[in-house]
Design an enzyme around this catalytic site. Sequence first.
Site, PDB file in Angstrom:
ATOM      1  N   ASP A  62       0.855  -1.170   0.000  1.00 32.66           N
ATOM      2  CA  ASP A  62       0.000   0.000   0.000  1.00 32.66           C
ATOM      3  C   ASP A  62       0.904   1.237   0.000  1.00 32.66           C
ATOM      4  O   ASP A  62       1.651   1.475   0.947  1.00 32.66           O
ATOM      5  CB  ASP A  62      -0.881  -0.018   1.258  1.00 32.66           C
ATOM      6  CG  ASP A  62      -1.913   1.078   1.235  1.00 32.66           C
ATOM      7  OD1 ASP A  62      -3.088   0.767   1.040  1.00 32.66           O
ATOM      8  OD2 ASP A  62      -1.531   2.248   1.403  1.00 32.66           O
ATOM      9  N   THR A  95      -2.791   5.968  -4.138  1.00 32.11           N
ATOM     10  CA  THR A  95      -1.627   6.761  -3.722  1.00 32.11           C
ATOM     11  C   THR A  95      -0.405   6.475  -4.596  1.00 32.11           C
ATOM     12  O   THR A  95       0.307   7.400  -4.977  1.00 32.11           O
ATOM     13  CB  THR A  95      -1.253   6.477  -2.257  1.00 32.11           C
ATOM     14  OG1 THR A  95      -1.055   5.083  -2.097  1.00 32.11           O
ATOM     15  CG2 THR A  95      -2.348   6.912  -1.318  1.00 32.11           C
ATOM     16  N   THR A  96      -0.190   5.205  -4.906  1.00 32.84           N
ATOM     17  CA  THR A  96       0.990   4.873  -5.702  1.00 32.84           C
ATOM     18  C   THR A  96       0.892   5.517  -7.079  1.00 32.84           C
ATOM     19  O   THR A  96       1.842   6.146  -7.556  1.00 32.84           O
ATOM     20  CB  THR A  96       1.116   3.334  -5.837  1.00 32.84           C
ATOM     21  OG1 THR A  96       1.009   2.777  -4.531  1.00 32.84           O
ATOM     22  CG2 THR A  96       2.411   2.935  -6.461  1.00 32.84           C
ATOM     23  N   ASP A 388      -8.984   0.477   2.700  1.00 33.10           N
ATOM     24  CA  ASP A 388      -8.970   0.984   1.317  1.00 33.10           C
ATOM     25  C   ASP A 388     -10.245   0.575   0.602  1.00 33.10           C
ATOM     26  O   ASP A 388     -10.891   1.372  -0.071  1.00 33.10           O
ATOM     27  CB  ASP A 388      -7.801   0.371   0.524  1.00 33.10           C
ATOM     28  CG  ASP A 388      -6.485   1.074   0.798  1.00 33.10           C
ATOM     29  OD1 ASP A 388      -6.428   1.817   1.791  1.00 33.10           O
ATOM     30  OD2 ASP A 388      -5.526   0.861   0.028  1.00 33.10           O
TER      31      ASP A 388
HETATM   32  N1  LIG Z   1      -6.500  -7.161 -13.173  1.00 31.57           N
HETATM   33  C1  LIG Z   1      -5.816  -6.033 -13.337  1.00 31.57           C
HETATM   34  N2  LIG Z   1      -5.006  -5.867 -14.386  1.00 31.57           N
HETATM   35  C2  LIG Z   1      -4.304  -4.736 -14.562  1.00 31.57           C
HETATM   36  N3  LIG Z   1      -4.341  -3.705 -13.725  1.00 31.57           N
HETATM   37  C3  LIG Z   1      -5.127  -3.802 -12.660  1.00 31.57           C
HETATM   38  C4  LIG Z   1      -5.910  -4.956 -12.406  1.00 31.57           C
HETATM   39  N4  LIG Z   1      -6.586  -4.764 -11.250  1.00 31.57           N
HETATM   40  C5  LIG Z   1      -6.249  -3.534 -10.803  1.00 31.57           C
HETATM   41  N5  LIG Z   1      -5.376  -2.944 -11.649  1.00 31.57           N
HETATM   42  C6  LIG Z   1      -4.774  -1.605 -11.585  1.00 31.57           C
HETATM   43  O1  LIG Z   1      -3.831  -1.509 -10.547  1.00 31.57           O
HETATM   44  C7  LIG Z   1      -3.697  -0.130 -10.221  1.00 31.57           C
HETATM   45  C8  LIG Z   1      -3.717   0.035  -8.741  1.00 31.57           C
HETATM   46  O2  LIG Z   1      -2.563  -0.526  -8.188  1.00 31.57           O
HETATM   47  P1  LIG Z   1      -2.194  -0.310  -6.671  1.00 31.57           P
HETATM   48  O3  LIG Z   1      -3.377  -0.591  -5.839  1.00 31.57           O
HETATM   49  O4  LIG Z   1      -0.960  -1.082  -6.410  1.00 31.57           O
HETATM   50  O5  LIG Z   1      -1.808   1.208  -6.596  1.00 31.57           O
HETATM   51  P2  LIG Z   1      -2.679   2.471  -6.176  1.00 31.57           P
HETATM   52  O6  LIG Z   1      -4.108   2.116  -6.060  1.00 31.57           O
HETATM   53  O7  LIG Z   1      -2.318   3.543  -7.124  1.00 31.57           O
HETATM   54  O8  LIG Z   1      -2.049   2.850  -4.772  1.00 31.57           O
HETATM   55  P3  LIG Z   1      -2.345   2.225  -3.319  1.00 31.57           P
HETATM   56  O9  LIG Z   1      -3.323   1.114  -3.466  1.00 31.57           O
HETATM   57  O10 LIG Z   1      -1.005   1.754  -2.896  1.00 31.57           O
HETATM   58  O11 LIG Z   1      -2.858   3.371  -2.534  1.00 31.57           O
HETATM   59  C9  LIG Z   1      -4.861   0.598 -10.858  1.00 31.57           C
HETATM   60  O12 LIG Z   1      -4.424   1.335 -11.972  1.00 31.57           O
HETATM   61  C10 LIG Z   1      -5.784  -0.534 -11.274  1.00 31.57           C
HETATM   62  O13 LIG Z   1      -6.575  -0.220 -12.388  1.00 31.57           O
HETATM   63 MG   LIG Z   2      -4.782   0.525  -4.805  1.00 28.61          MG
END
Ligand SMILES: Nc1ncnc2c1ncn2[C@@H]1O[C@H](COP(=O)(O)OP(=O)(O)OP(=O)(O)O)[C@@H](O)[C@H]1O
Ligand SMILES: [Mg+2]
Length: 525
Positions: A62, A95-96, A388
């Site tokens: 996260d 956030t990422t 989240d």
């Molecule tokens: N099956 C999938 N294939 C490709 N991308 C996906 C899939 N499921 C989710 N994602 C993508 O992953 C990304 C989110 O990744 P992640 O949760 O690691 O980072 P974040 O939401 O930006 O930050 P954080 O969750 O750390 O606050 C989004 O762009 C989402 O659309």
């Molecule tokens: Mg995320």
Amino acid sequence: MSFGVPVIVLKEGSEEVKEKEARTQNINAMMAIAETVKSTLGPKGMAKMLVDTLGEITITNDGAEILKKLDIENVSAIMMVNVAKSIDEEIGDGTTSAVIFAATLLQNALELIEQDIHPKHITHGYKLAADKAIKIVKEIATKISKDDDVVLKNAALTAMNSQDIAPLKDFFADLALKAVKHIEAENVFNKVNNIKIVKAKGKSLKDSELISGVYIEKEKVNPSMPESLKDVKIAVIRKKLDITKTEFDAQIQIYNPEDIQKFLNQEDQILQDYIKIFKDLGVNMIVNNSDISDKFGAYLAKEGIAAIKNVGEKDYKSVLKATGAKFIDDIKLLTENDLGYAESIKFEKIGDNEYTFFEGCKNPKSVSILLKGGLENVLTTAEISLNDVLSVIAKTIDTQMVVAGGGAIYMELAKKLKAYANEISGKEQLAVTAFALALEEIPKTLIRNAGLEEIEILTELRAAHKTDNDKWIGIDTITNTIGDNYQRGIIEPAALISCLIKSGSELANLILRVDRIIRASGAAG
Ligand SMILES: Nc1ncnc2c1ncn2[C@@H]1O[C@H](COP(=O)(O)OP(=O)(O)OP(=O)(O)O)[C@@H](O)[C@H]1O
Ligand SMILES: [Mg+2]
């Protein structure tokens, strides 16, 4: 040539170099932060193991959690962390992505500056691009109803794809959706904190359950109070339960041993009077936000009345809400009307902590999640993820606009912004294109983290976005295939994208502007 700030002719070329170095250093510090979290993005992202100064370990992917724990000194890097914090507060996810986007915007700006494009043109171009992108998101997002449980569940599943609880995502998506559905409010997101997550060691995560009622982390004030209560009438009191001097008859003067006895009898009498008020109304549970003296506690226990003390504001408010009680400051004014109700109350130890559990409350909408798991850090990681997911569901219910994830929305925005850049004259055009490329950095990172060929797949995605019907084409890095991600249920609240664009572009523009001020004052000195 006027940019709204004094134009100062620098004395020597060397100073200019210094300023450039300063900017480069700032942006590099931000890029370093982005690099730290980049490899965690998406379903194939890697988790990080965080070890704090006390040796406590958290394993998470996260972004917000990682950034919270980094020891960062560089001021611009701290600002970058603040971007993550703001999207975490406003959406609870993303956030990422926000950090990657903001850092790439700055990196791209640096490249333009190296090509002698003035920062003013870049900030102007970025502002145009951000406004346009937010407008496009509104136009192309899919409108849903807040009762569309399929979409809501998909949004929850998508948020969990990239988390450690992914193997149990179906189970937790249902649990989280049920929990959020219990909240009835105009703004569900603001109330999602009311869902209490209680961590219990010893069992598997799959034994976690939604519980109708309220958990308060408090033990009863006296061990001989009942272990559990049925048909409970609850008084919520905001006053120390003790006997204070002012309550004694002012006439009492102690001259001999009998007077002491009289004094003690009087103290007893006052206590008896209080207890009588409770007994007459049938009160069998007291929730106090202040202290309860040992003697008072012992008297309550003797009468079979249970009590908890020093209950914090958030907790006693949730008791008020759940049980329908009204708080009182003066026990003598307590009436039937002020009492709350629960079918039962239990005092129980879960893991290492003592809890008071109010079940079968007057307001059945009060729920808690009992999170069960083997290890403390498994529980902590699951709790972070669950928070989240609850936020994402609530945000989706509140805003009722969704987009497709897995890079789809960013590819579509980039395509539309590149077209928009062609309509713009001057150097701003380059900045709008740089902005579009910064958005593509998110799908690019998802692809890279999945171990796929980034240039190749990115080119494929660009080519796939031909007409508006292709707007949701993205990559699924679980199956490693390109397709319509909306249909595949990879869905995110549109608000996440708008928030990311807004906070990322504002930060980039702030940093670019701040640099100019430094330059002006430095040159003057
Ligand atoms: N099956 C999938 N294939 C490709 N991308 C996906 C899939 N499921 C989710 N994602 C993508 O992953 C990304 C989110 O990744 P992640 O949760 O690691 O980072 P974040 O939401 O930006 O930050 P954080 O969750 O750390 O606050 C989004 O762009 C989402 O659309
Ligand atoms: Mg995320």
